[in-house]
Design an enzyme around this catalytic site. Structure first.
Site, PDB file in Angstrom:
ATOM      1  CE  LYS A  33      -2.377   1.715   3.685  1.00  0.00           C
ATOM      2  NZ  LYS A  33      -2.251   3.188   3.712  1.00  0.00           N
ATOM      3  CG  ASP A  60      -4.951   4.681   1.671  1.00  0.00           C
ATOM      4  OD1 ASP A  60      -6.080   5.158   1.451  1.00  0.00           O
ATOM      5  OD2 ASP A  60      -4.501   4.482   2.813  1.00  0.00           O
ATOM      6  CE  LYS A  62      -7.983   6.886   4.013  1.00  0.00           C
ATOM      7  NZ  LYS A  62      -6.533   6.646   3.959  1.00  0.00           N
ATOM      8  CG  ASP A  65     -12.775  17.402  -6.192  1.00  0.00           C
ATOM      9  OD1 ASP A  65     -13.680  18.207  -6.497  1.00  0.00           O
ATOM     10  OD2 ASP A  65     -11.593  17.735  -6.035  1.00  0.00           O
ATOM     11  CB  THR A 116     -10.433   3.519  12.389  1.00  0.00           C
ATOM     12  OG1 THR A 116      -9.212   3.862  11.748  1.00  0.00           O
ATOM     13  CG2 THR A 116     -11.007   2.278  11.761  1.00  0.00           C
ATOM     14  NE  ARG A 208       2.137   2.101  12.888  1.00  0.00           N
ATOM     15  CZ  ARG A 208       1.272   2.809  13.595  1.00  0.00           C
ATOM     16  NH1 ARG A 208       1.717   3.744  14.411  1.00  0.00           N
ATOM     17  NH2 ARG A 208      -0.020   2.601  13.495  1.00  0.00           N
TER      18      ARG A 208
HETATM   19  O1  C5P Z   1       1.209   0.477  10.848  1.00  0.00           O
HETATM   20  P1  C5P Z   1      -0.224   0.052  10.737  1.00  0.00           P
HETATM   21  O2  C5P Z   1      -0.404  -1.455  10.619  1.00  0.00           O
HETATM   22  O3  C5P Z   1      -1.083   0.647  11.828  1.00  0.00           O
HETATM   23  O4  C5P Z   1      -0.692   0.667   9.345  1.00  0.00           O
HETATM   24  C1  C5P Z   1      -2.034   0.648   8.915  1.00  0.00           C
HETATM   25  C2  C5P Z   1      -2.160   1.406   7.624  1.00  0.00           C
HETATM   26  O5  C5P Z   1      -3.538   1.479   7.290  1.00  0.00           O
HETATM   27  C3  C5P Z   1      -1.659   2.840   7.682  1.00  0.00           C
HETATM   28  O6  C5P Z   1      -1.150   3.157   6.388  1.00  0.00           O
HETATM   29  C4  C5P Z   1      -2.899   3.649   7.981  1.00  0.00           C
HETATM   30  O7  C5P Z   1      -2.833   4.955   7.481  1.00  0.00           O
HETATM   31  C5  C5P Z   1      -3.959   2.843   7.223  1.00  0.00           C
HETATM   32  N1  C5P Z   1      -5.324   3.003   7.709  1.00  0.00           N
HETATM   33  C6  C5P Z   1      -5.686   2.763   9.016  1.00  0.00           C
HETATM   34  N2  C5P Z   1      -6.993   2.923   9.418  1.00  0.00           N
HETATM   35  C7  C5P Z   1      -7.907   3.341   8.551  1.00  0.00           C
HETATM   36  C8  C5P Z   1      -7.556   3.592   7.213  1.00  0.00           C
HETATM   37  C9  C5P Z   1      -6.239   3.422   6.830  1.00  0.00           C
HETATM   38  O8  C5P Z   1      -4.864   2.349   9.834  1.00  0.00           O
HETATM   39  N3  C5P Z   1      -9.163   3.463   8.943  1.00  0.00           N
END
Ligand code: C5P
Length: 237
Positions: A33, A60, A62, A65, A116, A208
């Site tokens: 992603k 990603d 999003k 518009d 979220t 992460r």
């Molecule tokens: O590091 P981690 O596993 O938390 O990364 C989750 C990824 O998903 C990040 O790129 C974050 O921006 C994205 N994301 C999220 N929650 C959302 C939408 C996207 O954690 N509701």
């Protein structure tokens, strides 16, 4: 589908060099992603670089518009060969329908229901949307389906509700996944990879726990094994 494709690794790193280094350490990864920071700094060439490596790409950005601008944006991004793109369902039915018409090749389009980071209070007080977050998520997902979108990005905790209301073929792509015992960082309501797959999630977005691990290769392998075991468990039950 190869189960490795179910795990979308979020490349949340700040330079192309850092990403090249991590990808060398992740030879089994099939799907990545790319977020706004990376795309805005590295541009479309970076998508070609990833595609040339044989990786699937979820871009990603999003989009949100007016329908015509959303159409044009999704059209350009789709031509880059991205496998997954997304837009905000809050842009409404016509925007989603137009964006859906803009897709080229095999790109799939997902709706973002509520982030979220949106709390119940924020939904009702700031955005002035009545009802619960779950009700809003379901309503937006229904609109996305009506517009012909392929699925939504959502919390793993919403997957069961969405699959039972909208059918198993409507894709659910879920961040907020943490291996058991792993650090939560800023994710609050998480599920393990096993729980998310058993709930019906089609793709897990994980950043992460893999890219910041001391041993990214091992971290990815452990998650993949958990995903494979969850599929075996599903088949037995
Ligand atoms: O590091 P981690 O596993 O938390 O990364 C989750 C990824 O998903 C990040 O790129 C974050 O921006 C994205 N994301 C999220 N929650 C959302 C939408 C996207 O954690 N509701």
């Amino acid at each position: 589908m190869n189960h490795a494709e179910r795990i979308i690794v979020a490349l949340d790193l700040d330079s192309k060099e850092a990403i090249e280094n991590i990808l060398v350490r992740l030879p089994d990864v099939r799907f990545v992603k790319v977020g706004m920071e990376l795309f805005y700094s590295s541009g479309p060439d970076f998508i070609s670089f990833l595609k040339d490596k044989g990786l699937k790409v979820f871009l990603d950005l999003k989009v949100h518009d007016i329908p015509n601008t959303a159409y044009r944006a999704i059209n350009v991004l789709s031509k880059l060969g991205c496998d997954l793109l997304n837009l905000h369902c809050a842009g409404g039915l016509e925007m989603m329908q137009r964006a859906r018409e803009a897709l080229q090749k095999d790109t799939k389009l997902l709706g973002v229901t509520q982030l979220t980071s949106t709390s119940q209070e924020m939904l009702n007080q700031q955005l002035k949307i009545p009802g619960t977050v779950d009700e809003c998520v379901l309503h937006y997902a229904q609109l996305a389906k009506e517009a012909g979108l392929h699925g939504v990005v959502c919390s793993p905790r919403e997957v069961k509700m969405l699959k039972s209301e909208l059918g198993v073929d409507f894709l659910t792509v879920t961040p907020g996944v943490r291996p058991a015992g792993g650090q939560l960082q800023d994710q609050k309501r998480v599920m393990t990879p096993r729980e998310a797959i058993l709930a019906g999630s089609d793709y897990l977005v994980i950043g992460r726990p893999i890219i910041q691990a001391e041993d990214p290769y091992g971290a990815f392998a452990d998650i993949l094994q958990e995903v494979e075991e969850a599929f075996d468990e599903q088949t037995i039950n």
